[in-house]
Scaffold this motif. Structure first.
Motif, mmCIF file in Angstrom:
data_model
loop_
_atom_site.group_PDB
_atom_site.id
_atom_site.type_symbol
_atom_site.label_atom_id
_atom_site.label_comp_id
_atom_site.label_asym_id
_atom_site.label_seq_id
_atom_site.Cartn_x
_atom_site.Cartn_y
_atom_site.Cartn_z
ATOM 1 N N VAL A 54 -24.617 32.553 1.137
ATOM 2 C CA VAL A 54 -24.118 31.416 0.368
ATOM 3 C C VAL A 54 -25.194 30.336 0.312
ATOM 4 O O VAL A 54 -25.877 30.064 1.305
ATOM 5 C CB VAL A 54 -22.819 30.847 0.982
ATOM 6 C CG1 VAL A 54 -21.689 31.845 0.864
ATOM 7 C CG2 VAL A 54 -23.033 30.446 2.437
ATOM 8 N N ALA A 68 -18.034 31.977 -5.234
ATOM 9 C CA ALA A 68 -18.315 32.020 -6.664
ATOM 10 C C ALA A 68 -19.812 31.965 -6.936
ATOM 11 O O ALA A 68 -20.612 31.531 -6.098
ATOM 12 C CB ALA A 68 -17.607 30.865 -7.380
ATOM 13 N N TYR A 69 -20.167 32.407 -8.128
ATOM 14 C CA TYR A 69 -21.551 32.319 -8.608
ATOM 15 C C TYR A 69 -21.939 30.851 -8.757
ATOM 16 O O TYR A 69 -21.195 30.045 -9.320
ATOM 17 C CB TYR A 69 -21.671 33.058 -9.937
ATOM 18 C CG TYR A 69 -22.964 32.834 -10.680
ATOM 19 C CD1 TYR A 69 -24.195 33.058 -10.073
ATOM 20 C CD2 TYR A 69 -22.956 32.400 -12.003
ATOM 21 C CE1 TYR A 69 -25.376 32.851 -10.754
ATOM 22 C CE2 TYR A 69 -24.130 32.199 -12.695
ATOM 23 C CZ TYR A 69 -25.344 32.424 -12.068
ATOM 24 O OH TYR A 69 -26.518 32.212 -12.745
ATOM 25 N N SER A 70 -23.122 30.501 -8.271
ATOM 26 C CA SER A 70 -23.547 29.099 -8.253
ATOM 27 C C SER A 70 -23.677 28.502 -9.647
ATOM 28 O O SER A 70 -23.577 27.290 -9.826
ATOM 29 C CB SER A 70 -24.875 28.966 -7.501
ATOM 30 O OG SER A 70 -25.880 29.784 -8.096
ATOM 31 N N ARG A 73 -21.162 25.941 -11.249
ATOM 32 C CA ARG A 73 -21.174 24.492 -11.015
ATOM 33 C C ARG A 73 -21.526 23.734 -12.290
ATOM 34 O O ARG A 73 -21.165 22.564 -12.428
ATOM 35 C CB ARG A 73 -22.167 24.153 -9.895
ATOM 36 C CG ARG A 73 -21.663 24.551 -8.521
ATOM 37 C CD ARG A 73 -22.626 24.196 -7.422
ATOM 38 N NE ARG A 73 -23.837 25.005 -7.478
ATOM 39 C CZ ARG A 73 -24.715 25.102 -6.484
ATOM 40 N NH1 ARG A 73 -24.512 24.443 -5.361
ATOM 41 N NH2 ARG A 73 -25.779 25.858 -6.608
ATOM 42 N N TYR A 77 -17.221 23.471 -11.688
ATOM 43 C CA TYR A 77 -16.600 24.101 -10.536
ATOM 44 C C TYR A 77 -17.240 23.550 -9.266
ATOM 45 O O TYR A 77 -18.469 23.488 -9.158
ATOM 46 C CB TYR A 77 -16.771 25.617 -10.585
ATOM 47 C CG TYR A 77 -15.917 26.286 -11.640
ATOM 48 C CD1 TYR A 77 -14.773 26.985 -11.292
ATOM 49 C CD2 TYR A 77 -16.259 26.206 -12.989
ATOM 50 C CE1 TYR A 77 -13.983 27.597 -12.259
ATOM 51 C CE2 TYR A 77 -15.475 26.805 -13.962
ATOM 52 C CZ TYR A 77 -14.348 27.505 -13.593
ATOM 53 O OH TYR A 77 -13.567 28.095 -14.556
ATOM 54 N N ARG A 78 -16.402 23.174 -8.295
ATOM 55 C CA ARG A 78 -16.873 22.569 -7.058
ATOM 56 C C ARG A 78 -16.206 23.229 -5.853
ATOM 57 O O ARG A 78 -15.138 23.848 -5.978
ATOM 58 C CB ARG A 78 -16.577 21.063 -7.044
ATOM 59 C CG ARG A 78 -17.255 20.283 -8.177
ATOM 60 C CD ARG A 78 -18.753 20.219 -7.979
ATOM 61 N NE ARG A 78 -19.401 19.428 -9.020
ATOM 62 C CZ ARG A 78 -19.924 19.922 -10.138
ATOM 63 N NH1 ARG A 78 -19.847 21.241 -10.354
ATOM 64 N NH2 ARG A 78 -20.495 19.135 -11.021
ATOM 65 N N ILE A 94 -12.263 27.824 -3.810
ATOM 66 C CA ILE A 94 -13.699 28.072 -3.703
ATOM 67 C C ILE A 94 -14.199 27.522 -2.365
ATOM 68 O O ILE A 94 -14.114 26.322 -2.101
ATOM 69 C CB ILE A 94 -14.462 27.416 -4.856
ATOM 70 C CG1 ILE A 94 -14.036 28.030 -6.195
ATOM 71 C CG2 ILE A 94 -15.972 27.582 -4.663
ATOM 72 C CD1 ILE A 94 -14.734 27.426 -7.396
ATOM 73 N N PHE A 97 -20.690 28.915 -2.707
ATOM 74 C CA PHE A 97 -21.385 29.416 -3.890
ATOM 75 C C PHE A 97 -22.534 30.303 -3.443
ATOM 76 O O PHE A 97 -23.162 30.066 -2.396
ATOM 77 C CB PHE A 97 -21.929 28.263 -4.738
ATOM 78 C CG PHE A 97 -20.871 27.480 -5.466
ATOM 79 C CD1 PHE A 97 -20.288 27.974 -6.617
ATOM 80 C CD2 PHE A 97 -20.463 26.244 -4.994
ATOM 81 C CE1 PHE A 97 -19.316 27.257 -7.295
ATOM 82 C CE2 PHE A 97 -19.490 25.524 -5.665
ATOM 83 C CZ PHE A 97 -18.915 26.030 -6.809
ATOM 84 N N THR A 98 -22.826 31.326 -4.240
ATOM 85 C CA THR A 98 -23.940 32.224 -3.961
ATOM 86 C C THR A 98 -24.773 32.394 -5.222
ATOM 87 O O THR A 98 -24.242 32.344 -6.334
ATOM 88 C CB THR A 98 -23.430 33.593 -3.461
ATOM 89 O OG1 THR A 98 -24.540 34.435 -3.153
ATOM 90 C CG2 THR A 98 -22.583 34.284 -4.514
ATOM 91 N N ASP A 99 -26.068 32.577 -5.053
ATOM 92 C CA ASP A 99 -26.983 32.692 -6.189
ATOM 93 C C ASP A 99 -27.044 34.136 -6.683
ATOM 94 O O ASP A 99 -26.892 35.086 -5.904
ATOM 95 C CB ASP A 99 -28.388 32.227 -5.806
ATOM 96 C CG ASP A 99 -28.421 30.744 -5.440
ATOM 97 O OD1 ASP A 99 -27.588 29.992 -5.979
ATOM 98 O OD2 ASP A 99 -29.276 30.361 -4.613
ATOM 99 N N ILE A 109 -16.960 36.244 -9.087
ATOM 100 C CA ILE A 109 -16.234 35.517 -8.045
ATOM 101 C C ILE A 109 -15.764 36.551 -7.029
ATOM 102 O O ILE A 109 -14.966 37.437 -7.354
ATOM 103 C CB ILE A 109 -15.044 34.737 -8.612
ATOM 104 C CG1 ILE A 109 -15.517 33.672 -9.601
ATOM 105 C CG2 ILE A 109 -14.247 34.079 -7.490
ATOM 106 C CD1 ILE A 109 -14.396 32.870 -10.226
#
Length: 249
Positions: A54, A68-70, A73, A77-78, A94, A97-99, A109
């Motif tokens: 993450v 979730a996919y970064s 944002r 999305y936060r 959430i 976040f992950t890249d 997600i």
């Protein structure tokens, strides 16, 4: 869809993990529009979850958590937002976040595999259900062995066993080519590049023709003065390229 019986043998080797895939729309109260995403169900005891990194927040599935996919944002999305997935109104929080979490061009997600089962089927095996439970009743309708348990099995290393009946093992490259819409999108992109290259060549050829026809008298004078033909050709090509660049908006 793979049953628990089909996935139990590869997963028992320790280098494989069940995953569930689903295309759905997601939204939050803060986001203005719904976003198409790919909820991917994974188990916390699998290598995919262990290797997941993450970039923000924490890696946690407790309390209907999701990672979730970064890039989401950028759509407001936060961390801590409650995400509504699909038409059934399933909600997740959430936690991180992950890249790089995209399937083709769609953001991913990550959710618990048990939650994916409910999203996909309305019911399914619980995430804690063990493969050894094959044969036990499930909701009074089907056995755990025959109930859908995953969309696929991913191997962390080269598979050492044969694929169960009704399944096929694919290298990662072949799998990507068989993703829905990937090959069509790739062919479209290649066609656009080739077509633009042809247009560029045609444009340069038109400028070369016009410049050549307009400067034939000048070429005659230059040749009489001893200018090399090679120099004249290179000079004409350079003028055509510079004219094309200056013509761009």
């Amino acid at each position: 869809m793979l049953s628990a019986a089909q996935t139990s043998a590869p997963v028992s080797q320790g280098s494989a993990a069940r995953i569930g895939q689903l295309a759905a729309t997601v939204s939050t109260d803060a986001a203005k529009d719904k976003t198409t995403a790919q909820p991917i169900g994974i188990r916390t005891d699998g290598f995919i979850y262990r290797q997941l990194r993450v970039s923000d927040g924490r890696k946690d599935f407790d309390g209907r958590g999701a990672i979730a996919y970064s890039g989401l944002r950028n759509d407001s999305y936060r961390i801590g937002d409650i995400v509504t997935v699909g038409s059934d109104g399933a909600q997740f929080t959430i936690t991180g976040f992950t890249d790089g979490a995209k399937l083709s061009v769609t953001p991913v997600i990550y959710v618990p595999l048990s939650a994916w089962s409910h999203l996909k089927l309305g019911s399914g095996l619980d995430e804690s259900a063990a493969p050894e439970a094959a044969g036990a009743p499930s909701d009074g309708h089907a056995t755990a062995a025959s109930a859908p348990a995953a969309s696929a099995v991913m191997f962390g290393e080269a598979a050492g066993s044969t694929a169960p009946d009704g399944t096929e093992q694919l290298p990662i490259g072949d799998f990507i080519q068989k993703l829905p819409g990937y090959r069509a999108q790739d062919l479209t992109s290649q066609f656009m590049l080739v077509f633009l290259f042809i247009i560029m060549l045609a444009t340069i050829a038109v400028f070369l023709y016009i410049l050549t026809m307009q400067t034939i008298p000048n070429f005659a004078v230059l040749k009489m003065q001893g200018i090399l033909t090679r120099y004249l050709i290179l000079n004409t090509i350079a003028q055509a390229c510079s004219s094309r660049s200056s013509a761009r908006p």
